[in-house]
Design an enzyme around this catalytic site. Sequence first.
Site, short mmCIF file in Angstrom:
data_model
loop_
_atom_site.label_atom_id
_atom_site.label_comp_id
_atom_site.label_asym_id
_atom_site.label_seq_id
_atom_site.Cartn_x
_atom_site.Cartn_y
_atom_site.Cartn_z
N CYS A 101 30.90 -1.98 -6.71
CA CYS A 101 32.00 -2.43 -7.59
C CYS A 101 31.96 -1.64 -8.91
CB CYS A 101 31.91 -3.94 -7.82
SG CYS A 101 33.43 -4.65 -8.49
N HIS A 116 32.01 -5.73 -2.44
CA HIS A 116 30.63 -6.21 -2.58
C HIS A 116 30.02 -6.39 -1.19
CE1 HIS A 116 30.48 -7.27 -6.95
NE2 HIS A 116 31.80 -7.26 -6.79
N GLU A 129 27.05 -6.83 -0.33
CA GLU A 129 25.92 -7.75 -0.30
C GLU A 129 26.33 -9.15 0.15
OE1 GLU A 129 27.34 -7.84 -4.70
OE2 GLU A 129 27.28 -6.45 -3.01
#
Length: 578
Positions: free
Chosen positions: A399, A534, A536
């Site tokens: 990001c 993102h 993750e």
Amino acid sequence: MKYVVVSGGVISGIGKGVLASSTGMLLKTMGLKVTSIKIDPYMNLDAGTMSPLEHGECFVLNDGGETDLDLGNYERYLNIELTRDHNITTGKMYQYVISKERKGDYLGKTVQVVPHLTNAIQDWIERISKIPVDNTGLEPDVCIIELGGTVGDIESAPFVEALRQFQFRVGKENFCLIHVSLVPVIHGEQKTKPTQAAIKDLRSLGLTPDMIAVRCSETLELPTIEKIAMFCHVEPEQVINVYDVNSTYHVPILLHEQNLLATLDKKLKLHEQCEILPNLKVKGDHLFQNWSHLCSNFDSSVDTVEIALVGKYTHLKDSYLSVIKALEHSSMKLSKKLQINWIESSDLEDPVNNKKQWEILKKSHGVLVPGGFGSRGIEGMILAANYARVNKIPYLGVCLGLQVATIEFARNVLNIENGSSCEFDDTLDPINDEKAIVVYMPEIDQKNLGGTMRLGLRPTIFIDGLSDHSKIKKIYGDYSSVSERHRHRYEINPKLCSRLEEKGLKFVGKDESFQRCEILELDNHPYYVGTQYHPEYKSKVLDPSPPFYGLLAAAAGVMDEKFLQDCVNNKQNEEVMF
């Protein structure tokens, strides 16, 4: 439907989320379909506007819901996909009740906390618990409900009362309460008084625990267990010792060794539901074996991979919880020991007085710049991206990390002096100023903050020609597109893309319009990748996030053609493990 409620006493941050997730994971090994609900007793509608330094990470779901970080634990441990409604807050519940009152749904009644708010909470739980959350599309068998905060806090009182009533609504044979408490060790003695007091408070509110999960820095002594059982009105086998272990991934194994499932089965008669799901039992066994194998990898790993995490909120590690977990998932799969070197980005801006931070950066095997907001520490992130690019150190930007890498490249390769983002310099003209490397997305509300970013699951398409030799595409499995979760207001200025790509910074992945930049990758570099989304948020214990997996592999020096081809083969042939 069976309900397992996890509450906490004595102190906050005692590990309710990990215990709830671990309990759910063990239930899945029985072949049961499990869902989760998190209750947060704060007045905010969601976690979207809360500072990471105060509340920790804001976790984003497929539907764009900005929620408490514990929903990330549930998704990672259970391999499920939750919705924004699986996170209940006081703000949501009051908004829901007041909206019904405004519409006249209460027929002129005086609207009160009891029964109207407590009934609304119970209705919400029953409705949401039945939503399918996995790829079977079937209604779950068990719902894990975590009550945030500490029982006895004034904020949680309506939820405690709602759960007291709920046990009778669904039937006590379908309701199990696990209370997480603390036994501190003072001068070598295990003290049970805090747990006794916490259980006394809980019972005074009409809730009696079926199990007490005792957090302690060491294994509980038998006299301690017997004392807790005697004074807290439970059997000794109902006292679960959750002592400190090497990692939170060991907690399911710890609970399994203490026969948690047998105790739950005795209360909820779970085996009666398992008998109708024999085909899932095998997958459950396979799940536990894989989980145990990864934990073994964690314990036996010798080679250490050091990743420098250059962030803005490093004083509170929970601000980057999903990033940490994604790194851990990858390190376990690679059988490498992970060391995260935490670097506050603003420290890098003064190399004279912060030589130690620069030394840490330079000795790390890889560099990670995660997401964040605001101008503080940005120049330090840009310096970290420059160091990784010039010295061919594996780099992953997430990001904001993608944006600072692009700004660095524009400044030092395209020679755009003082190139920046409209987020950090509001004097920039996003249309006519070439210094506007990063611009505000035109469709985003610039006045209101809550829920107004580009949020949730969106597709990214790999661009033919640009991505033909892309490492990150191969790590994803060589698919033509991927879907990942977003949370941002700014994007790379589309007008600059062609100039950047001519110099080797290629945007190998873009959105459906082929205008919005989603993935960057640098030519002639071991691994220099940035994602606007993102990744993750979708990383799982048994299925690590590809961008993070690539970073760890490159940092460990194992990324070669065979590794990349194995990624393609494994992704395209992998079996469903849950």
